[in-house]
Design a protein around this motif. Sequence first.
Motif, PDB file in Angstrom:
ATOM      1  N   ALA A  39     -21.732 -43.438  23.367  1.00 37.13           N
ATOM      2  CA  ALA A  39     -22.160 -44.152  22.164  1.00 37.13           C
ATOM      3  C   ALA A  39     -21.114 -44.129  21.054  1.00 37.13           C
ATOM      4  CB  ALA A  39     -23.480 -43.556  21.652  1.00 37.13           C
ATOM      5  N   SER A  76     -24.879 -45.182  26.897  1.00 36.18           N
ATOM      6  CA  SER A  76     -25.334 -43.796  27.023  1.00 36.18           C
ATOM      7  C   SER A  76     -24.969 -43.009  25.767  1.00 36.18           C
ATOM      8  CB  SER A  76     -24.674 -43.136  28.239  1.00 36.18           C
ATOM      9  OG  SER A  76     -23.285 -42.970  28.005  1.00 36.18           O
ATOM     10  N   ARG A  77     -25.637 -41.877  25.590  1.00 39.29           N
ATOM     11  CA  ARG A  77     -25.279 -41.009  24.468  1.00 39.29           C
ATOM     12  C   ARG A  77     -23.840 -40.525  24.596  1.00 39.29           C
ATOM     13  NH1 ARG A  77     -30.588 -40.878  24.932  1.00 39.29           N
ATOM     14  NH2 ARG A  77     -31.933 -40.382  23.147  1.00 39.29           N
ATOM     15  N   ALA A  85     -27.649 -44.922  21.110  1.00 38.99           N
ATOM     16  CA  ALA A  85     -28.155 -45.027  22.482  1.00 38.99           C
ATOM     17  C   ALA A  85     -29.583 -45.555  22.498  1.00 38.99           C
ATOM     18  CB  ALA A  85     -28.074 -43.664  23.166  1.00 38.99           C
ATOM     19  N   GLU A 126     -30.967 -49.547  23.717  1.00 36.70           N
ATOM     20  CA  GLU A 126     -31.925 -49.822  24.792  1.00 36.70           C
ATOM     21  C   GLU A 126     -32.742 -51.072  24.487  1.00 36.70           C
ATOM     22  OE1 GLU A 126     -34.437 -46.435  25.022  1.00 36.70           O
ATOM     23  OE2 GLU A 126     -32.977 -45.181  26.090  1.00 36.70           O
TER      24      GLU A 126
END
Length: 290
Positions: free
Chosen positions: A150, A146-147, A232, A236
């Motif tokens: 990160a 996640s941000r 982030a 992915e």
Amino acid sequence: MKLSSLYANETPFLGARRADGIVNVSAALPGWPTDVGALLRSPAHDARALADVVARTAASALLRDDEVRFRPVLPAPGKLLCLGLNYVDHAAENAVKPPEYPVVFGRYPTSLVGHGEPLVRPSVSTHFDYEAELVVVIGKTCRNVSRAQALDHVAGYTLLNDGSIRDYQLRTHQWTIGKNFDATGALGPELVTADELPLGAKGLVLRGLLNGKVMQEANTSDMIFSVADAIAILSEVMTLEAGDMIATGTPGGVGFVRNPPVFLKPGDVFEVEIERVGTLRNHVIAEAGP
């Protein structure tokens, strides 16, 4: 801490900077990795042992900058992922809208040299451009991070001149060819660990200077996609591993959009400066003929 990948008398070693000189970590800790990337990937990496060696090394054993050669700070990264058009002013000077999703391309080890080493203008082109950039170095493997989490995976930061052969770059819809001529980019001089900088390396002044003249100037807070955003989003898609790098893009002021265009030529010196991170300086030479 500031870590570097160096040569002394053509022998590679891991260096750590102190205010009074450079510690040869490899001499003090035989068997340890001899470059920063290998150190980050090593299960034997012990930050306390490293800090202890740096603190207790005698001043008489320290090396001066003129006694070493700088390699790219991570000589053999698993990945060097570069963001394009990540500053609004650079997108504007290219006459494109700021991207809604990062523009990403790869850069490979044979295209890179260390601080103080010559950048090579290829024999097939005179359109050799400069790009001053901040690079984030991954310290801990992550996927789908996640941000908010990160930045927990960042080892530190370094500098890049993402040298570009513009006429080759513009021959295709992808930028890889123009970004990967041998010895056209510079990386270093040191990895500055994340604890020495603001969170996400925000708020730092970035400059690119050609022969002492400021050609690019911005603040790292001006990036469209922040360091946390980049980690982030990229995670992915792929696993980011220790020693991987993300170059966060260059601001406006590059040479090929100027009127008249400004390209690097033999004898020029280009510097990337980011406050609290350092200065990456390289001179330009012409590629030898076939």
